[in-house]
Design an enzyme around this catalytic site. Structure first.
Site, PDB file in Angstrom:
ATOM      1  N   TYR A 108      66.901  34.379  52.103  1.00 59.07           N
ATOM      2  CA  TYR A 108      68.549  34.300  52.524  1.00 59.07           C
ATOM      3  C   TYR A 108      69.167  35.480  51.829  1.00 59.07           C
ATOM      4  CZ  TYR A 108      73.053  32.589  53.102  1.00 59.07           C
ATOM      5  OH  TYR A 108      74.422  32.589  53.185  1.00 59.07           O
ATOM      6  N   GLU A 196      76.068  37.165  57.331  1.00 57.70           N
ATOM      7  CA  GLU A 196      74.766  36.624  56.805  1.00 57.70           C
ATOM      8  C   GLU A 196      73.578  36.855  57.577  1.00 57.70           C
ATOM      9  OE1 GLU A 196      74.791  31.776  55.985  1.00 57.70           O
ATOM     10  OE2 GLU A 196      74.212  32.114  57.986  1.00 57.70           O
TER      11      GLU A 196
END
Lengths: 386, 293
Positions: A108, A196
């Protein structure tokens, strides 16, 4: 302002982030051709402003161009319903057709504003592909952060620390650092508010790729992000919100209840929704009219509320500072007189020029429900819909 | 005494356009010393009795300005804040809404090593009713001199809270609107420290809202405070993921909800007001319970 995945990936690629080979398709035929161009196999991904698209049927793997055409036919034109969209879902106008990748590892990566630190922060976690909130709650030790100090800028060593923490070393370290630095550069150059990549994928053939991408641009920077703002897909916004935006009302949010609200100031507007809820009702919208300086601006805002078929009663709650209550009062009378506000309307005025505002209401034959104070206003408007 | 403003405050207004001129007049009518306006290129003019200069430096050197009030439009607001800091103005208050967040990142970095205090942006300003000293856009009629400090992210909720206090006979030592943006010069916690240190303040109303973790940070400080704090958090019914007007008012994660903030503040010893119409009556009760009213 949110970008679609394909737009975010194109933006990131400009700053050195490696993304999978992909082609946007707006028809099943285009998806078929794109799949053939990618070697006959591809993943077909719905383009809509929501996560969790896979679970909602918005992401499918195609093993032949013909299969890609079938999948695209099912996805394009669907209303994609996820836990982030509400029951009405979001329309899908296009799909991203992408090469299939062999995943060795997923991590992530994001950049967001850390309000308390007063600077952006780069967040990484070896637990990729998951909801980062859940990771933060269950295993906070698996979250790594590095701030972007505006004095020094984001440095290579910080990117390396994040890369090491996520298990990148040897030949994969360099590409991961390039990807992180690229994400930071894109964020800074494009006035990002959140960016993101979940997940960043290490492929079995050793490439480091952004397999997904979300990117939001700070609305306050619209004046200097014109090219990016042109990427806005209006189909992803609620019709009433577009109508409000086009009427020059920036702070309008459509909600699920039946009490329309016109308030000045974001805090007072939120508190008004809270007071309505406590009185047993539900607001149909949030509307902060800000500093309304003309009755016409008030009429334009009341038109948005009055023409909403969900609205059964209206609450006007104004505490004038820069906004003048006499101007608001005249706007309410004008909207009523023009038939734009047929619903029962509760008016509470306080603050700047309130004597003149109340005099205008008194002098008009228009029927209004007057309220004194917050709780009284909420009670009266809830009674009006019952 | 009082917080940030007093009888000796000398206000310079940066951005002397329509809003700047109107609020200069309102503040002067109230009794505040508005000594100068700054609009680059119009230095030497006098507008509505207020002398205009090209730079904040001139406002400080010539008029001893010690509070700057900024109305400069968003694209130039960061520049205005930095100019005031460079000129050494001790209190800088930015009203402007819509300053890009990455501009505020740079501004905040400069102020972190500065002797100047920045309030805002996107705020209603600061007032000291006893000193009739005002730098902001708040309506003055609702204020009553007294001993309660008011801190808020929202402008209109300052007015609402002050009005409720005044109606129950509770006066105010001052109000500080810290601003509704994600990155602001002075946090709620810092503003609490100012009122805690002020001998004219006996209690504080704190008005927070959804988004971010500033209320939780304020709660950490409230644990150590001697003065009672009454809190209202706006946005208990706001849906997650939607920006409710203020750029900072968006629930992204569990800490941003009103419930999480209320819990942290309650555990810290603050008195929580659930209904926004109960702010005044709750503070009156808290003061009476402590023999302060």
């Amino acid at each position: 302002m949110k970008l679609h995945e394909y737009q975010a990936k194109a933006l990131l690629a400009k700053y050195g982030v490696v993304v999978p080979k992909g082609i946007v398709a707006r028809t099943p035929e285009e998806a078929e051709k794109a799949t053939a161009d990618l070697g006959g196999k591809a993943v077909i991904k719905a383009q809509a402003h929501t996560g969790a698209r896979g679970k909602a049927g918005g992401v499918k793997v195609a093993n032949t161009p013909a299969e890609a055409k079938q999948h695209a036919a099912a996805i394009i034109g669907m209303q994609l319903v996820t836990h982030q969209t509400g029951p009405q879902g979001l329309p899908v106008g296009s799909v991203l057709v992408e090469e299939l990748i062999d995943i060795d590892k997923e991590v992530y990566l994001s950049v967001a504003i850390d309000n308390s630190a007063g600077m952006p922060v780069v967040i990484a976690s070896p637990q990729g592909g998951m909801d980062i909130e859940a990771v933060a709650a269950d295993s906070p030790d698996a979250i790594f952060k590095q701030h972007i100090d505006p004095a020094a800028g984001f440095r290579d060593y910080q990117a390396r620390e994040l890369a090491f923490a996520c298990g990148f070393e040897g030949a994969t370290l360099g590409p991961m650092v390039v990807l992180i630095m690229g994400l930071v550069k894109a964020f800074e150059a494009s006035d990002g508010s959140i960016a993101e990549i979940n997940p960043v994928v290490l492929t079995k053939d050793g490439r480091v790729l952004a397999a997904d991408a979300k990117f939001s641009i700070d609305d306050s920077a619209a004046y200097r992000q014109k090219a990016n703002m042109e990427l806005q897909d209006r189909s992803q916004e609620a019709a009433k919100e577009l109508e409000a935006h086009d009427a020059g009302i920036q702070n309008y949010v459509k909600l699920d209840g039946n009490i329309g609200c016109l308030v000045n100031g974001a805090g007072l507007a939120m508190a008004t929704l809270d007071a309505i809820k406590m009185a047993g009702g539900d607001a149909a919208n949030f509307l902060d009219i800000g500093t309304a300086n003309s009755p016409e601006a008030v009429v334009a805002a009341l038109r948005i509320i009055g023409t909403d078929p969900d609205v059964k009663a209206v609450l006007v709650n104004i505490f004038g500072g820069l906004a003048r209550t006499d101007v608001i009062a005249q706007g309410v009378i004008d909207a009523k007189t023009q038939g734009l506000l047929p619903q029962p309307t509760v008016v509470r005025l306080a603050g700047t020029n309130v004597e003149e505002g109340l005099r205008i209401l008194d002098a008009s034959p228009v029927e209004l429900i007057r309220a004194d104070g917050f709780a009284d206003a909420a009670r009266r408007v809830v009674a009006a819909v019952k | 005494m009082g917080v940030l403003m007093d009888e000796n405050s000398r206000v310079v207004i940066q951005g002397f356009g329509a809003a700047g001129q109107r609020e200069a007049k309102n503040s002067r009518d109230y009794g505040t010393q508005v000594v100068c306006g700054v609009t680059p290129g119009r230095g030497g003019q006098t507008i509505d009795g207020v002398p205009i200069r090209n730079t904040v430096r001139e406002a400080v050197d010539e008029f001893q300005a010690n509070v700057s009030l900024i109305f400069v439009p968003a694209p130039g607001a960061a520049d205005a804040m930095l100019e005031a800091e460079a000129a050494g103005v001790p209190v800088i208050i930015c009203i402007t809404e819509g300053v890009p967040v990455l501009d505020m990142v740079r501004v905040k970095r400069v102020f972190s090593g500065s002797k100047s205090t920045l309030i805002g942006p996107n705020c209603p300003g600061v007032i000291n009713p006893a000193a009739r000293s005002r730098a902001g856009i708040m309506p003055v009629d609702v204020y009553l001199p007294g001993n309660v400090g008011v801190i808020s992210r929202s402008g209109t909720l300052v007015y609402e809270a002050v009005d409720q206090l005044t109606r129950v006979g509770v006066g105010q030592s001052g109000s500080v609107g810290v601003g509704g943006d994600p990155i602001i010069g002075t946090s709620q916690r810092k503003a609490l420290e100012l009122f805690e240190a002020d001998p004219d303040t006996a209690a504080i109303v704190l008005i927070g809202e959804i988004g971010g973790t500033a209320e939780q940070e304020a709660a950490e400080y409230i644990k150590t405070m001697s003065k009672p704090v009454v809190v209202f958090i706006a946005g208990a019914t706001a849906p997650p993921g939607r920006r409710m007007g203020h750029a900072g008012a968006i629930i992204a994660g569990a800490a941003g909800t009103a419930a999480a903030k209320q819990q942290a503040l309650r555990e810290a010893g603050a008195t929580i007001v659930e209904n926004p119409s109960d702010i005044g009556s709750t503070m009156l009760k808290v003061l009476k319970d402590r023999g302060l009213a």
